[in-house]
Design an enzyme around this catalytic site. Structure first.
Site, PDB file in Angstrom:
ATOM      1  N   GLY A 161     -10.004  11.688 -33.664  1.00  0.00           N
ATOM      2  CA  GLY A 161     -10.970  12.379 -34.519  1.00  0.00           C
ATOM      3  C   GLY A 161     -10.433  13.708 -35.032  1.00  0.00           C
ATOM      4  CE1 TYR A 162     -13.612  15.970 -39.054  1.00  0.00           C
ATOM      5  CE2 TYR A 162     -14.819  14.757 -37.369  1.00  0.00           C
ATOM      6  CZ  TYR A 162     -14.611  15.075 -38.690  1.00  0.00           C
ATOM      7  OH  TYR A 162     -15.393  14.501 -39.664  1.00  0.00           O
ATOM      8  CG  ASP A 163      -9.482  15.648 -30.068  1.00  0.00           C
ATOM      9  OD1 ASP A 163     -10.566  16.252 -30.096  1.00  0.00           O
ATOM     10  OD2 ASP A 163      -9.238  14.725 -29.273  1.00  0.00           O
ATOM     11  CG  ASP A 207     -24.188  10.187 -32.256  1.00  0.00           C
ATOM     12  OD1 ASP A 207     -23.543   9.154 -32.499  1.00  0.00           O
ATOM     13  OD2 ASP A 207     -24.553  10.972 -33.155  1.00  0.00           O
ATOM     14  CB  SER A 242     -19.663   4.371 -26.918  1.00  0.00           C
ATOM     15  OG  SER A 242     -18.764   4.711 -27.957  1.00  0.00           O
ATOM     16  CE  LYS A 267     -11.509  15.846 -26.537  1.00  0.00           C
ATOM     17  NZ  LYS A 267     -11.472  14.669 -27.420  1.00  0.00           N
ATOM     18  CG  HIS A 274     -17.442  17.894 -27.364  1.00  0.00           C
ATOM     19  ND1 HIS A 274     -16.163  18.403 -27.434  1.00  0.00           N
ATOM     20  CD2 HIS A 274     -17.354  16.625 -27.848  1.00  0.00           C
ATOM     21  CE1 HIS A 274     -15.354  17.495 -27.955  1.00  0.00           C
ATOM     22  NE2 HIS A 274     -16.045  16.401 -28.211  1.00  0.00           N
TER      23      HIS A 274
HETATM   24  P1  IMP Z   1     -19.725   9.548 -32.895  1.00  0.00           P
HETATM   25  O1  IMP Z   1     -20.766   9.376 -33.968  1.00  0.00           O
HETATM   26  O2  IMP Z   1     -20.286  10.111 -31.646  1.00  0.00           O
HETATM   27  O3  IMP Z   1     -18.909   8.318 -32.693  1.00  0.00           O
HETATM   28  O4  IMP Z   1     -18.675  10.637 -33.363  1.00  0.00           O
HETATM   29  C1  IMP Z   1     -18.604  11.051 -34.693  1.00  0.00           C
HETATM   30  C2  IMP Z   1     -17.220  11.440 -35.063  1.00  0.00           C
HETATM   31  O5  IMP Z   1     -16.912  12.693 -34.493  1.00  0.00           O
HETATM   32  C3  IMP Z   1     -16.087  10.523 -34.595  1.00  0.00           C
HETATM   33  O6  IMP Z   1     -15.860   9.494 -35.504  1.00  0.00           O
HETATM   34  C4  IMP Z   1     -14.908  11.461 -34.537  1.00  0.00           C
HETATM   35  O7  IMP Z   1     -14.343  11.618 -35.817  1.00  0.00           O
HETATM   36  C5  IMP Z   1     -15.564  12.758 -34.158  1.00  0.00           C
HETATM   37  N1  IMP Z   1     -15.454  13.017 -32.722  1.00  0.00           N
HETATM   38  C6  IMP Z   1     -16.306  12.619 -31.743  1.00  0.00           C
HETATM   39  N2  IMP Z   1     -15.887  13.072 -30.556  1.00  0.00           N
HETATM   40  C7  IMP Z   1     -14.739  13.754 -30.792  1.00  0.00           C
HETATM   41  C8  IMP Z   1     -13.826  14.443 -29.945  1.00  0.00           C
HETATM   42  O8  IMP Z   1     -13.966  14.528 -28.722  1.00  0.00           O
HETATM   43  N3  IMP Z   1     -12.788  15.014 -30.569  1.00  0.00           N
HETATM   44  C9  IMP Z   1     -12.576  14.956 -31.914  1.00  0.00           C
HETATM   45  N4  IMP Z   1     -13.389  14.312 -32.736  1.00  0.00           N
HETATM   46  C10 IMP Z   1     -14.469  13.714 -32.172  1.00  0.00           C
END
Ligand code: IMP
Length: 194
Positions: free
Chosen positions: A152-154, A70, A11, A175, A180
């Site tokens: 992110g969306y936390d 992902d 990542s 958390k 997830h």
């Molecule tokens: P990624 O493609 O796995 O990097 O994640 C996609 C998007 O989901 C990220 O850019 C974040 O906006 C959101 N995201 C991923 N994991 C989390 C989390 O644990 N909490 C909140 N938002 C998340």
């Protein structure tokens, strides 16, 4: 554990890497992503497909087992969107805040605010073998942002297995207990030690 406890982290997202390091601490040593490897274009149409693209790229570049995560946020009232498109929900180059603002607009007046975060974790080894596990956290989307933690969306997500706080109002450990990502990586540890 029947294999090397060293995994190269595929990542490139520092927020996710910090969480993965904390969840795996003391059990699996996470080696840093080589900075000279170009970022992978995540254009698969599933979380597993994107995790595989990232893990294969780092495994091939290093000759070592690599782990990728992902994640997508699936919102029931939006037919499962943004899902695999969660990172760029508000468009190319958008910020976390842009994505949260778009989600709140999309759910304006919605009766059903149920949602789930889903994480796919994939380990790819140099011999081509893989371990694939998933973690899901069900919850709901708030009507406004709450909390300063996380990413992110936390600030918009209240897990069902919590006390009504958003992920952004919890400590990191709180958390990880229900998230997830915490569930997916604990499933990975169980698979690796089986
Ligand atoms: P990624 O493609 O796995 O990097 O994640 C996609 C998007 O989901 C990220 O850019 C974040 O906006 C959101 N995201 C991923 N994991 C989390 C989390 O644990 N909490 C909140 N938002 C998340």
């Amino acid at each position: 554990m029947s294999e090397s406890p060293h995994l190269v982290c595929a990542s490139a997202n520092p927020d996710k890497v910090a969480e993965i390091e904390a969840i795996l601490a003391g059990v699996v040593e996470l080696l840093p992503r080589p900075p000279d490897v170009a970022e992978v274009v995540e254009d698969a149409d599933t979380l597993e497909g994107n995790a595989r693209l990232k893990a294969v790229a780092i495994c091939e570049a290093t000759g070592m087992a690599a782990v990728a995560d992902d994640t997508g946020l699936e919102v029931a009232a939006l037919g499962g969107a943004p899902g695999v498109h969660s990172a760029r929900y508000a468009g190319d180059g958008c910020s976390y805040a842009d994505n949260r603002a778009k989600l709140l607009r999309a759910l304006d007046g919605a009766g059903d605010r149920s949602a789930a975060f889903r994480t796919c974790v994939l380990v790819r080894r140099p011999d081509g073998s893989e371990v694939v596990v998933n973690g899901v956290c069900a919850g709901r989307i708030t009507e406004s942002e709450r909390g300063d933690g996380g990413f992110g969306y936390d600030a918009l997500f209240v897990p069902d297995d919590g006390d009504g706080r958003t992920f952004a109002e919890m400590t990191d450990d709180e958390k990880h207990m229900v998230s997830h990502r915490g569930r997916a990586f604990r499933n990975l540890l169980a698979e690796l030690s089986a």
